[in-house]
Design a protein around this motif. Sequence first.
Motif, PDB file in Angstrom:
ATOM      1  N   HIS A 216       0.831  -1.193   0.000  1.00 24.27           N
ATOM      2  CA  HIS A 216       0.000   0.000   0.000  1.00 24.27           C
ATOM      3  C   HIS A 216       0.875   1.255   0.000  1.00 24.27           C
ATOM      4  O   HIS A 216       1.997   1.254   0.498  1.00 24.27           O
ATOM      5  CB  HIS A 216      -0.917   0.002   1.225  1.00 24.27           C
ATOM      6  CG  HIS A 216      -1.956   1.071   1.182  1.00 24.27           C
ATOM      7  ND1 HIS A 216      -1.832   2.248   1.909  1.00 24.27           N
ATOM      8  CD2 HIS A 216      -3.127   1.161   0.484  1.00 24.27           C
ATOM      9  CE1 HIS A 216      -2.893   3.003   1.672  1.00 24.27           C
ATOM     10  NE2 HIS A 216      -3.706   2.356   0.818  1.00 24.27           N
ATOM     11  N   ILE A 217       0.352   2.336  -0.536  1.00 22.92           N
ATOM     12  CA  ILE A 217       1.103   3.592  -0.666  1.00 22.92           C
ATOM     13  C   ILE A 217       1.595   4.115   0.686  1.00 22.92           C
ATOM     14  O   ILE A 217       2.689   4.687   0.790  1.00 22.92           O
ATOM     15  CB  ILE A 217       0.217   4.668  -1.358  1.00 22.92           C
ATOM     16  CG1 ILE A 217       0.980   5.979  -1.534  1.00 22.92           C
ATOM     17  CG2 ILE A 217      -1.083   4.890  -0.591  1.00 22.92           C
ATOM     18  CD1 ILE A 217       2.159   5.871  -2.455  1.00 22.92           C
ATOM     19  N   ASP A 218       0.806   3.860   1.744  1.00 24.11           N
ATOM     20  CA  ASP A 218       1.197   4.387   3.053  1.00 24.11           C
ATOM     21  C   ASP A 218       2.174   3.483   3.788  1.00 24.11           C
ATOM     22  O   ASP A 218       2.569   3.794   4.915  1.00 24.11           O
ATOM     23  CB  ASP A 218      -0.049   4.600   3.924  1.00 24.11           C
ATOM     24  CG  ASP A 218      -0.926   5.735   3.394  1.00 24.11           C
ATOM     25  OD1 ASP A 218      -0.361   6.645   2.740  1.00 24.11           O
ATOM     26  OD2 ASP A 218      -2.158   5.687   3.606  1.00 24.11           O
ATOM     27  N   SER A 219       2.575   2.372   3.160  1.00 21.65           N
ATOM     28  CA  SER A 219       3.501   1.461   3.839  1.00 21.65           C
ATOM     29  C   SER A 219       4.922   1.575   3.299  1.00 21.65           C
ATOM     30  O   SER A 219       5.796   0.790   3.688  1.00 21.65           O
ATOM     31  CB  SER A 219       3.008   0.013   3.677  1.00 21.65           C
ATOM     32  OG  SER A 219       3.059  -0.387   2.315  1.00 21.65           O
ATOM     33  N   VAL A 220       5.152   2.534   2.395  1.00 22.29           N
ATOM     34  CA  VAL A 220       6.482   2.676   1.789  1.00 22.29           C
ATOM     35  C   VAL A 220       6.979   4.101   1.990  1.00 22.29           C
ATOM     36  O   VAL A 220       6.197   5.020   2.253  1.00 22.29           O
ATOM     37  CB  VAL A 220       6.432   2.339   0.280  1.00 22.29           C
ATOM     38  CG1 VAL A 220       6.010   0.895   0.068  1.00 22.29           C
ATOM     39  CG2 VAL A 220       5.500   3.291  -0.467  1.00 22.29           C
TER      40      VAL A 220
ATOM     41  N   ASN B 280       8.288   7.831   1.193  1.00 19.97           N
ATOM     42  CA  ASN B 280       7.843   8.827   0.217  1.00 19.97           C
ATOM     43  C   ASN B 280       8.913   9.050  -0.845  1.00 19.97           C
ATOM     44  O   ASN B 280      10.112   8.920  -0.602  1.00 19.97           O
ATOM     45  CB  ASN B 280       7.535  10.144   0.938  1.00 19.97           C
ATOM     46  CG  ASN B 280       6.930  11.169  -0.013  1.00 19.97           C
ATOM     47  OD1 ASN B 280       6.141  10.812  -0.873  1.00 19.97           O
ATOM     48  ND2 ASN B 280       7.329  12.425   0.145  1.00 19.97           N
ATOM     49  N   GLY B 281       8.481   9.341  -2.052  1.00 17.72           N
ATOM     50  CA  GLY B 281       9.404   9.719  -3.116  1.00 17.72           C
ATOM     51  C   GLY B 281       9.908   8.538  -3.925  1.00 17.72           C
ATOM     52  O   GLY B 281       9.354   7.432  -3.897  1.00 17.72           O
TER      53      GLY B 281
ATOM     54  N   GLU C 251       9.460   1.984 -12.898  1.00 17.23           N
ATOM     55  CA  GLU C 251       9.679   2.479 -11.535  1.00 17.23           C
ATOM     56  C   GLU C 251       8.628   3.523 -11.188  1.00 17.23           C
ATOM     57  O   GLU C 251       8.196   4.312 -12.030  1.00 17.23           O
ATOM     58  CB  GLU C 251      11.069   3.084 -11.401  1.00 17.23           C
ATOM     59  CG  GLU C 251      12.190   2.052 -11.436  1.00 17.23           C
ATOM     60  CD  GLU C 251      13.526   2.699 -11.144  1.00 17.23           C
ATOM     61  OE1 GLU C 251      13.922   2.696  -9.963  1.00 17.23           O
ATOM     62  OE2 GLU C 251      14.150   3.222 -12.087  1.00 17.23           O
ATOM     63  N   LEU C 252       8.254   3.519  -9.910  1.00 17.69           N
ATOM     64  CA  LEU C 252       7.230   4.444  -9.444  1.00 17.69           C
ATOM     65  C   LEU C 252       7.772   5.363  -8.366  1.00 17.69           C
ATOM     66  O   LEU C 252       8.770   5.063  -7.699  1.00 17.69           O
ATOM     67  CB  LEU C 252       6.035   3.662  -8.872  1.00 17.69           C
ATOM     68  CG  LEU C 252       5.288   2.719  -9.825  1.00 17.69           C
ATOM     69  CD1 LEU C 252       4.186   1.983  -9.065  1.00 17.69           C
ATOM     70  CD2 LEU C 252       4.700   3.493 -11.000  1.00 17.69           C
ATOM     71  N   CYS C 253       7.054   6.459  -8.213  1.00 16.48           N
ATOM     72  CA  CYS C 253       7.342   7.427  -7.151  1.00 16.48           C
ATOM     73  C   CYS C 253       6.168   7.442  -6.185  1.00 16.48           C
ATOM     74  O   CYS C 253       5.009   7.523  -6.610  1.00 16.48           O
ATOM     75  CB  CYS C 253       7.544   8.814  -7.750  1.00 16.48           C
ATOM     76  SG  CYS C 253       7.684  10.144  -6.530  1.00 16.48           S
ATOM     77  N   ALA C 254       6.451   7.309  -4.882  1.00 20.39           N
ATOM     78  CA  ALA C 254       5.386   7.305  -3.877  1.00 20.39           C
ATOM     79  C   ALA C 254       5.061   8.728  -3.466  1.00 20.39           C
ATOM     80  O   ALA C 254       5.933   9.462  -2.995  1.00 20.39           O
ATOM     81  CB  ALA C 254       5.807   6.480  -2.666  1.00 20.39           C
TER      82      ALA C 254
ATOM     83  N   HIS D 156      -0.851   8.369  -3.476  1.00 22.10           N
ATOM     84  CA  HIS D 156      -0.881   7.439  -4.609  1.00 22.10           C
ATOM     85  C   HIS D 156       0.513   7.276  -5.183  1.00 22.10           C
ATOM     86  O   HIS D 156       1.450   8.017  -4.835  1.00 22.10           O
ATOM     87  CB  HIS D 156      -1.827   7.945  -5.696  1.00 22.10           C
ATOM     88  CG  HIS D 156      -1.382   9.233  -6.338  1.00 22.10           C
ATOM     89  ND1 HIS D 156      -1.556  10.468  -5.740  1.00 22.10           N
ATOM     90  CD2 HIS D 156      -0.737   9.465  -7.521  1.00 22.10           C
ATOM     91  CE1 HIS D 156      -1.073  11.418  -6.520  1.00 22.10           C
ATOM     92  NE2 HIS D 156      -0.558  10.838  -7.618  1.00 22.10           N
ATOM     93  N   PHE D 157       0.657   6.310  -6.086  1.00 24.72           N
ATOM     94  CA  PHE D 157       1.900   6.100  -6.831  1.00 24.72           C
ATOM     95  C   PHE D 157       1.792   6.778  -8.190  1.00 24.72           C
ATOM     96  O   PHE D 157       0.714   6.844  -8.793  1.00 24.72           O
ATOM     97  CB  PHE D 157       2.167   4.599  -7.058  1.00 24.72           C
ATOM     98  CG  PHE D 157       2.529   3.847  -5.813  1.00 24.72           C
ATOM     99  CD1 PHE D 157       3.825   3.899  -5.310  1.00 24.72           C
ATOM    100  CD2 PHE D 157       1.579   3.069  -5.144  1.00 24.72           C
ATOM    101  CE1 PHE D 157       4.165   3.189  -4.160  1.00 24.72           C
ATOM    102  CE2 PHE D 157       1.903   2.360  -4.007  1.00 24.72           C
ATOM    103  CZ  PHE D 157       3.198   2.420  -3.509  1.00 24.72           C
ATOM    104  N   ALA D 158       2.947   7.254  -8.664  1.00 26.43           N
ATOM    105  CA  ALA D 158       3.017   7.843 -10.012  1.00 26.43           C
ATOM    106  C   ALA D 158       4.279   7.333 -10.688  1.00 26.43           C
ATOM    107  O   ALA D 158       5.257   6.969 -10.032  1.00 26.43           O
ATOM    108  CB  ALA D 158       3.024   9.361  -9.931  1.00 26.43           C
TER     109      ALA D 158
END
Length: 564
Positions: free
Chosen positions: A22-26, A28-29, A42-45, A57-59
């Motif tokens: 989940h986004i809140d478990s990783v 930031n950035g 690759e994603l950015c949190a 969210h992830f982007a």
Amino acid sequence: MKHRNSQPYLTYALNKEGDLVHIDSVPNGNECECFCPHCKSELCAKNGGSGLKMVHHFAHINGADCVGAVESALHKMAKDVIKETLSLQLPDRLDGSRGELLKFDNIEVEYYDKETNLRPDCIGYYGDKKIWIEFKRTHAVDTKKKGKIISAKIDCVELDLNVCTLDPDVVRNFIINETQNRIWIRDCELKTRMSGHMLGYGTYLDRYSDYYEYRHIERIFAKDENGILVNLLDDKVDMNIHNYYCLACGKELTIDINELGTYIFVHVDGNVHCNDDLYLHEAAKDILHHKFITSDDFKILVPQYQNCAEKTCCALFQSELCTTGKSITYDLKQHGYTECFKDYKFQDFKFKCDLVIKTASSNKNAILISINAGACHVDIDTKEYRVIDIEVSNSHQLLSLLNEPIGHFHSSFINFKRKNEKTASRSEMDRQILKFSLFSSGKYHIDTVSCDKLNEHKYSTVLEYIFIEGVDNKYDAKLYSLLRCYEQKRKVCFCEICWFIAKTNGFYGLSETICKRYKTKGTPHYPLEVMPVNCPYFKINKEIESELKLNYEDIVVNENKIHE
């Protein structure tokens, strides 16, 4: 349970181990070390702040707009839930029974099946059985894939994830508690029945129901890629080995199951449904041609007439009455017919014939077969050739063409000889003859009997009248018989030709037959119930006597004295 529509935000992604996080478990950035479930980029949190102004969210780091990311995440989440819970709430069965909660021993994800060349989302194993599980987000199981699954006899369900948000609790509840928004692709619990429009007791519907509602003919015949006719009731039909094509329009087909659990062919393009009459016409031609080419025999049932075998020794024989219609089986291959052609055209014919069966030497004794399938029918007007006109209106009749001799149903034989030199037994004659039987008690009985039963009589019978011609109803035959007994002064109840018999209206308006002298002479009130013999008050009804002698002077009757 009502779910909200899926959010446009990617709130779950894959970590380095390939698990959903989940986004809140990783962190930031860009240091989140997460990847897109769809394109694996690759994603950015983006999970800084309270989340009130912007949803966490992830982007994509590269700025890509990956439209399949949320769908892939939802697919992954559903697979994880199935694998974790080892449970699935099945949809209601196709036979109407409620679907049960299925518990698995094991789950395989994205396993490649070599037989079908397909990769289902999940395969659930329980006992010695298995079931495929497909998840729908954007694309449902297409008709061709469905045909491969059905053909391989694999049980399969499809769950529609469009009602779920990207939330594991929501997905878990949907998978193990709900029966809605899921369908059977194939259900093993539904007993597969014979293809065709079938209701209870094996009844096949034609194209129109009792309420004149048009129903398309469901296809059970097709051709494979080699042009070979195939029957869907044959276990050799396999979508994973062959491609199949419509007999009417030539377009590609696949296998489906209708609401009765019946296997049917449908067009791969679900919007196509070609003409039913054309399908029946082409299927009938191909079935008969295939049958002639592949079978050791080719039988037809020709309706013919046969005289009674006892015509030379029976006093009752009449050629027009002592004849029975009988279908005689002929094997055309045993009579030298070795060739069968579809769409054959004779030089002097304007149109092609559906089928022509002939000998190798000439066309002289050729037999033409015309298929009458509604709008697809050409009348053949010829006196030179024999013609069999076959009417076809449903799948059951197509199967009969495959399994039964021609003439088994709805067939007209034109220019065939009807008279057969062979004879039929007396018991096969459908001739009913009037017989009057007089018993030693003076009572009598009259009825129609089949001619082979004429010699049967009760031990107390003393006389019989056999009516050969000249009278066609029991009442007149009875009165005539009583008059002859009167003339011969026989012991019998003559009440029905007596002057004192009368019909009156009884209770409830019903007619009653009484003796007019029952009050003054003590005769039976209802004489036909007791049938008195040699009544001293009997008087012949001269009107009946004269009418019988006038109308039946040409009557032909055999008189048999039995036990006098």
